[in-house]
Design an enzyme around this catalytic site. Structure first.
Site, mmCIF file in Angstrom:
data_model
loop_
_atom_site.group_PDB
_atom_site.id
_atom_site.type_symbol
_atom_site.label_atom_id
_atom_site.label_comp_id
_atom_site.label_asym_id
_atom_site.label_seq_id
_atom_site.Cartn_x
_atom_site.Cartn_y
_atom_site.Cartn_z
ATOM 1 N N GLU A 1 4.582 -5.048 7.324
ATOM 2 C CA GLU A 1 3.818 -3.978 7.981
ATOM 3 C C GLU A 1 4.257 -3.742 9.423
ATOM 4 O O GLU A 1 4.207 -2.621 9.928
ATOM 5 C CB GLU A 1 2.311 -4.293 7.950
ATOM 6 C CG GLU A 1 1.676 -4.215 6.567
ATOM 7 C CD GLU A 1 1.732 -5.510 5.785
ATOM 8 O OE1 GLU A 1 2.509 -6.426 6.160
ATOM 9 O OE2 GLU A 1 0.991 -5.624 4.789
ATOM 10 N N GLU B 1 -0.404 -9.320 -0.607
ATOM 11 C CA GLU B 1 -1.835 -9.573 -0.410
ATOM 12 C C GLU B 1 -2.591 -9.573 -1.735
ATOM 13 O O GLU B 1 -3.487 -10.390 -1.947
ATOM 14 C CB GLU B 1 -2.405 -8.512 0.541
ATOM 15 C CG GLU B 1 -1.864 -8.676 1.959
ATOM 16 C CD GLU B 1 -2.215 -7.502 2.861
ATOM 17 O OE1 GLU B 1 -1.983 -6.344 2.462
ATOM 18 O OE2 GLU B 1 -2.726 -7.738 3.964
ATOM 19 N N GLY C 1 0.773 -5.022 0.941
ATOM 20 C CA GLY C 1 -0.390 -5.108 0.053
ATOM 21 C C GLY C 1 -0.070 -5.762 -1.281
ATOM 22 O O GLY C 1 -0.962 -6.316 -1.926
ATOM 23 N N ALA D 1 0.862 -1.184 0.000
ATOM 24 C CA ALA D 1 0.000 0.000 0.000
ATOM 25 C C ALA D 1 0.895 1.229 0.000
ATOM 26 O O ALA D 1 2.053 1.163 0.426
ATOM 27 C CB ALA D 1 -0.892 -0.011 1.234
HETATM 28 N N1 CAA Z 1 4.641 3.287 -0.533
HETATM 29 C C1 CAA Z 1 5.060 4.448 -1.075
HETATM 30 N N2 CAA Z 1 6.222 4.589 -1.730
HETATM 31 C C2 CAA Z 1 7.008 3.501 -1.838
HETATM 32 C C3 CAA Z 1 6.652 2.268 -1.278
HETATM 33 C C4 CAA Z 1 5.391 2.180 -0.627
HETATM 34 N N3 CAA Z 1 4.935 1.025 -0.117
HETATM 35 N N4 CAA Z 1 7.632 1.383 -1.530
HETATM 36 C C5 CAA Z 1 8.576 2.055 -2.222
HETATM 37 N N5 CAA Z 1 8.205 3.328 -2.392
HETATM 38 C C6 CAA Z 1 8.943 4.393 -3.077
HETATM 39 C C7 CAA Z 1 10.080 4.920 -2.218
HETATM 40 O O1 CAA Z 1 9.597 5.865 -1.273
HETATM 41 C C8 CAA Z 1 10.981 5.500 -3.264
HETATM 42 O O2 CAA Z 1 10.450 6.747 -3.667
HETATM 43 P P1 CAA Z 1 11.413 8.057 -3.697
HETATM 44 O O3 CAA Z 1 12.405 7.727 -4.770
HETATM 45 O O4 CAA Z 1 10.471 9.139 -4.055
HETATM 46 O O5 CAA Z 1 12.034 8.146 -2.355
HETATM 47 C C9 CAA Z 1 10.807 4.549 -4.452
HETATM 48 O O6 CAA Z 1 9.585 3.854 -4.229
HETATM 49 C C10 CAA Z 1 11.913 3.514 -4.536
HETATM 50 O O7 CAA Z 1 12.002 2.850 -3.287
HETATM 51 P P2 CAA Z 1 13.397 2.681 -2.492
HETATM 52 O O8 CAA Z 1 14.291 3.808 -2.780
HETATM 53 O O9 CAA Z 1 13.059 2.418 -1.067
HETATM 54 O O10 CAA Z 1 13.964 1.385 -3.219
HETATM 55 P P3 CAA Z 1 14.898 0.252 -2.598
HETATM 56 O O11 CAA Z 1 15.293 -0.625 -3.727
HETATM 57 O O12 CAA Z 1 15.980 0.860 -1.772
HETATM 58 O O13 CAA Z 1 13.957 -0.588 -1.589
HETATM 59 C C11 CAA Z 1 11.928 -1.727 -0.962
HETATM 60 C C12 CAA Z 1 12.865 -1.301 -2.119
HETATM 61 C C13 CAA Z 1 12.633 -2.753 -0.101
HETATM 62 C C14 CAA Z 1 10.716 -2.364 -1.605
HETATM 63 C C15 CAA Z 1 11.560 -0.491 -0.123
HETATM 64 O O14 CAA Z 1 11.085 0.530 -1.001
HETATM 65 C C16 CAA Z 1 10.491 -0.749 0.898
HETATM 66 O O15 CAA Z 1 10.773 -1.307 1.938
HETATM 67 N N6 CAA Z 1 9.222 -0.348 0.603
HETATM 68 C C17 CAA Z 1 8.147 -0.437 1.536
HETATM 69 C C18 CAA Z 1 7.658 -1.865 1.646
HETATM 70 C C19 CAA Z 1 6.545 -1.956 2.675
HETATM 71 O O16 CAA Z 1 6.728 -1.653 3.843
HETATM 72 N N7 CAA Z 1 5.336 -2.371 2.235
HETATM 73 C C20 CAA Z 1 4.190 -2.482 3.084
HETATM 74 C C21 CAA Z 1 3.345 -1.237 2.989
HETATM 75 S S1 CAA Z 1 2.038 -1.216 4.162
HETATM 76 C C22 CAA Z 1 0.833 -2.177 3.490
HETATM 77 O O17 CAA Z 1 0.964 -2.693 2.395
HETATM 78 C C23 CAA Z 1 -0.412 -2.324 4.307
HETATM 79 C C24 CAA Z 1 -1.343 -3.371 3.823
HETATM 80 O O18 CAA Z 1 -1.384 -4.438 4.352
HETATM 81 C C25 CAA Z 1 -2.276 -3.111 2.740
#
Ligand code: CAA
Length: 290
Positions: free
Chosen positions: A164, A144, A141, A98
């Site tokens: 999460e 999911e 998500g 998400a």
């Molecule tokens: N939401 C918003 N933006 C996201 C994102 C997310 N879930 N995941 C990645 N991005 C964005 C980053 O903010 C970044 O944007 P900027 O360049 O503007 O800063 C861009 O995508 C690239 O990401 P990274 O620079 O972080 O790339 P990376 O290769 O270093 O890492 C990653 C990749 C491991 C996937 C890391 O981005 C990450 O950990 N993302 C979040 C994953 C996460 O926590 N997901 C769960 C979300 S909560 C949820 O989903 C609730 C639910 O149950 C529905």
């Protein structure tokens, strides 16, 4: 709807570089998509393909993106030519979850009164079979979303996780339920409580995915699977899907009873008659979806 998104079709060839594609697509149906690419693939154009296309955010599932996925699914659902649907992302990310930036400032009242994320469930209510083709990250998500699909194929570099907990929250779109049913309690608990990811081969071993392919073959293999499904009766496929899905909701006795009734119901269809006649006459069945 039969001519859905022809304009996008020419823009989504298997090896085209996502970076050169415009993020806005206009379909001949008039549907306008900002975050996804939609086309029909397969020799008979009978497999609907939805590609998540928000590369700068690793396909983070913002509200607009999920609403577009819902609209594309609605369109494929009523498209008589489409017998199966593939949902995929890019080589780097199926979806990184998400959109954290979008939900960062929400409070409990916003979430509760707006029933936050409820509309994501559309993916699991489609009657046509849906295949997730997962390359790269399928986190939160994203994992999911894949699990809402009926079949999950993974590319060799795919990573699945429910991180999460690292954000101070928990899975909110079925992760705690579907992951547990797919991989069992111990691994699901470990993933949900630590945020650790599993790779494609661990996902296959644990039953989360059914097949693993090289990255560049994944989508075409998913489309092939979709074509195989689409060559069967759409009516009977929907009944088969309903029967399998019931296994997650019902007791064994209730599930067996439902299956039996659906099995009996196939005897009211022309396609069941055609399928058995074709076998006896040693020819290929020609199903009419009725
Ligand atoms: N939401 C918003 N933006 C996201 C994102 C997310 N879930 N995941 C990645 N991005 C964005 C980053 O903010 C970044 O944007 P900027 O360049 O503007 O800063 C861009 O995508 C690239 O990401 P990274 O620079 O972080 O790339 P990376 O290769 O270093 O890492 C990653 C990749 C491991 C996937 C890391 O981005 C990450 O950990 N993302 C979040 C994953 C996460 O926590 N997901 C769960 C979300 S909560 C949820 O989903 C609730 C639910 O149950 C529905």
């Amino acid at each position: 709807m039969a001519s859905l998104c022809r304009s996008a079709a020419s823009l989504l060839k298997p090896r085209a570089a996502p970076a050169v594609r415009s993020a806005v697509r206009l379909c001949s149906s008039g549907a306008r998509y900002e975050y996804i690419l939609v086309e029909k693939r397969g020799e008979r154009s009978n497999v609907g393909v939805i590609q998540l296309n928000r590369p700068a955010a690793l396909n983070a599932l913002c509200d607009g993106l999920m609403k577009e996925v819902g609209r594309a699914l609605d369109a494929f659902e009523v498209d008589g030519d489409v017998g199966a649907i593939v949902i995929t992302g890019s080589d780097r990310a199926f979806a990184a979850g998400a959109d954290i930036k979008e939900m960062q400032n929400l409070n409990f009242q916003d979430c509760y009164s707006g029933n936050f994320l409820a509309h994501w469930n559309r993916v699991s209510t489609v009657t046509k079979p849906v295949i997730a083709a997962v390359n790269g990250f399928a986190l939160g998500g994203g994992c999911e979303l894949a699990m809402m699909c009926d079949i999950v194929y993974a590319g060799e570099k795919a990573q699945f996780g429910q991180p999460e907990i690292l954000l101070g929250t928990i899975p909110g779109s079925g992760g705690s339920q579907r992951l547990t049913r797919a991989v069992g309690k111990s691994l699901a608990m470990e993933m949900v409580l630590t945020g650790d990811r599993i790779n494609a081969h661990e996902a296959k071993q644990s039953g989360l995915v059914s097949k693993v392919y090289p990255v560049d073959q994944l989508v075409s293999e998913a489309v092939k699977c979709g074509e195989k499904i689409a060559s069967n009766s759409k009516l009977v496929s929907a009944m088969a899907k309903e029967a399998v899905n019931a296994a997650f909701e019902l007791t064994l006795a209730e599930g067996n009873r439902l299956e039996k009734r659906l099995f009996h119901a196939t005897f009211a269809t022309d396609d069941r008659r055609e399928g058995m006649a074709a076998f006896v006459e040693k020819r290929k069945a020609s199903f009419q979806d009725k």
